[in-house]
Every structure is written in C-alpha cells, then in structure tokens.
Scaffold this active site. Structure first.
Site, PDB file in Angstrom:
ATOM      1  N   MET A 120     -61.548 -19.001 -23.430  1.00 22.09           N
ATOM      2  CA  MET A 120     -62.286 -17.742 -23.341  1.00 22.09           C
ATOM      3  C   MET A 120     -61.953 -16.971 -22.062  1.00 22.09           C
ATOM      4  O   MET A 120     -62.083 -15.750 -22.026  1.00 22.09           O
ATOM      5  CB  MET A 120     -63.793 -18.033 -23.420  1.00 22.09           C
ATOM      6  CG  MET A 120     -64.614 -16.884 -23.860  1.00 22.09           C
ATOM      7  SD  MET A 120     -64.224 -16.432 -25.564  1.00 22.09           S
ATOM      8  CE  MET A 120     -65.150 -14.933 -25.669  1.00 22.09           C
ATOM      9  N   GLU A 121     -61.477 -17.667 -21.042  1.00 20.98           N
ATOM     10  CA  GLU A 121     -61.121 -17.010 -19.781  1.00 20.98           C
ATOM     11  C   GLU A 121     -59.677 -16.485 -19.769  1.00 20.98           C
ATOM     12  O   GLU A 121     -59.264 -15.820 -18.820  1.00 20.98           O
ATOM     13  CB  GLU A 121     -61.333 -17.979 -18.615  1.00 20.98           C
ATOM     14  CG  GLU A 121     -62.791 -18.296 -18.342  1.00 20.98           C
ATOM     15  CD  GLU A 121     -63.435 -19.253 -19.331  1.00 20.98           C
ATOM     16  OE1 GLU A 121     -64.641 -19.093 -19.606  1.00 20.98           O
ATOM     17  OE2 GLU A 121     -62.747 -20.157 -19.849  1.00 20.98           O
ATOM     18  N   VAL A 142     -58.313 -24.451 -29.052  1.00 19.19           N
ATOM     19  CA  VAL A 142     -59.689 -24.381 -29.538  1.00 19.19           C
ATOM     20  C   VAL A 142     -59.732 -25.238 -30.796  1.00 19.19           C
ATOM     21  O   VAL A 142     -59.046 -24.946 -31.777  1.00 19.19           O
ATOM     22  CB  VAL A 142     -60.123 -22.932 -29.859  1.00 19.19           C
ATOM     23  CG1 VAL A 142     -61.600 -22.894 -30.228  1.00 19.19           C
ATOM     24  CG2 VAL A 142     -59.842 -21.997 -28.684  1.00 19.19           C
ATOM     25  N   ILE A 143     -60.519 -26.301 -30.751  1.00 21.06           N
ATOM     26  CA  ILE A 143     -60.618 -27.228 -31.878  1.00 21.06           C
ATOM     27  C   ILE A 143     -61.989 -27.059 -32.541  1.00 21.06           C
ATOM     28  O   ILE A 143     -63.020 -27.049 -31.861  1.00 21.06           O
ATOM     29  CB  ILE A 143     -60.400 -28.679 -31.412  1.00 21.06           C
ATOM     30  CG1 ILE A 143     -58.974 -28.817 -30.833  1.00 21.06           C
ATOM     31  CG2 ILE A 143     -60.610 -29.654 -32.576  1.00 21.06           C
ATOM     32  CD1 ILE A 143     -58.655 -30.173 -30.245  1.00 21.06           C
ATOM     33  N   THR A 200     -70.218 -26.245 -35.231  1.00 18.20           N
ATOM     34  CA  THR A 200     -71.016 -25.018 -35.139  1.00 18.20           C
ATOM     35  C   THR A 200     -70.100 -23.798 -35.241  1.00 18.20           C
ATOM     36  O   THR A 200     -68.881 -23.918 -35.138  1.00 18.20           O
ATOM     37  CB  THR A 200     -71.764 -24.951 -33.789  1.00 18.20           C
ATOM     38  OG1 THR A 200     -70.803 -24.758 -32.739  1.00 18.20           O
ATOM     39  CG2 THR A 200     -72.576 -26.217 -33.531  1.00 18.20           C
ATOM     40  N   HIS A 253     -69.436 -21.763 -33.071  1.00 16.41           N
ATOM     41  CA  HIS A 253     -68.856 -21.471 -31.760  1.00 16.41           C
ATOM     42  C   HIS A 253     -67.336 -21.289 -31.850  1.00 16.41           C
ATOM     43  O   HIS A 253     -66.764 -20.395 -31.233  1.00 16.41           O
ATOM     44  CB  HIS A 253     -69.203 -22.599 -30.783  1.00 16.41           C
ATOM     45  CG  HIS A 253     -68.696 -22.401 -29.394  1.00 16.41           C
ATOM     46  ND1 HIS A 253     -69.234 -21.467 -28.532  1.00 16.41           N
ATOM     47  CD2 HIS A 253     -67.694 -23.011 -28.716  1.00 16.41           C
ATOM     48  CE1 HIS A 253     -68.583 -21.510 -27.379  1.00 16.41           C
ATOM     49  NE2 HIS A 253     -67.639 -22.439 -27.463  1.00 16.41           N
TER      50      HIS A 253
END
Length: 155
Positions: free
Chosen positions: A58-59, A81-82, A86, A88
């Site tokens: 995200m950064e 990103v795994i 949820t 997310h």
C-alpha cells in the site's frame, strides 16, 4: 500460466536513472523479485538504480510518486499481496494498482508493475523468479518499464 505468450523484451537503457521501490512483506518472495529486478536492470545496461524499501504494498504508490517527482526516468514497484479471508485483499490490490497507474500517467514516468496478487503463497513463489519458479515478475517489470522509457523518448 499467465506468462504464456509474453514477448521477449531486451532494451538498452544506458543512461536511464531508475528507482526500485519494494515492499517488505513476504521476505522470500520479495528477495526473489528484487534479485530478478537487479539482474534485468544489469541486462538492460541501467546502472544508476536506487532501491527503497517500504513497509507494504500500500505504500508503493507514494514511494513511486516521490521518485517520479525527483526526476527518475523509470520506476519499478515490487510487492506481494496474498488473498486472506477478508475483503482487505481486494481493497489493497485496487488501491495499489490505481495508485501506481496514477503515478505513471500523471508524471509521465513509466512504472513497472511487479506487484504479485495471488490466492496463496505457492502462487507467489512460482512467480518470484526463485529456483524452480515458472516466472520472474521482478525481471519482467523492469524489462517493461525500461522498454517503455526508451519508447517514450521517441515521442
């Protein structure tokens, strides 16, 4: 396999200044992606490369934006990103993808997208450019970004 049909890209990026921005989550996968990116920069004759690590994917957009506005010719963003249990995953993937796209379009600096978005760790490892991996997405992101930077010089 997602890599089927991919072109072979070999571009001379001599003289380009590059920024490699990489997330820190999933160390083994990230080590493979970064190693592949470093090899690809060398193969493209890009020797002026700064590496910056950020906490997570995200950064990556803010780090890429900073590099673009500091005058780098090419940026490569690497992350993992795994999917979890949820939503997310969906928000992070969408935010990172849109953020990096916005950086590239607004700054006119190519941003190589080396962010793996996978259902599980095995898929990420298979794309990380490690021994036994079927793909090397770190190298592919560099090759695409360098080729785009060279192509844009012709416009």
């Amino acid at each position: 396999m997602s890599g089927a049909g991919a072109p072979t890209i070999r571009t001379d990026g001599t003289g380009l200044r590059a920024a490699l921005v990489a997330a820190s989550w999933h160390t083994q996968v990230m080590d493979g992606l970064i190693a592949g990116a470093r090899r690809a920069f060398a193969e493209c004759n890009v020797t002026d490369v700064v590496e910056v690590r950020v906490p997570g994917s995200m950064e990556l957009p803010v780090a890429a934006a900073t590099a673009a506005y500091q005058g780098y010719d090419v940026i490569v963003a690497l992350g993992v990103v795994i999917r979890g249990g949820t939503p997310h995953f969906d928000y992070v993937c969408q935010g990172v993808t849109q953020g990096l796209t916005d950086v590239s379009v607004r700054s006119r600096v190519p941003v190589g997208f080396g962010v793996l978005t996978t259902d599980d760790e095995a898929q990420a490892l298979d794309r990380a450019g490690l021994p036994g991996s079927s793909e090397d997405k770190g190298a592919e992101a560099v090759e695409a970004a360098v080729a785009t930077a060279v192509a844009l010089r012709a416009l």
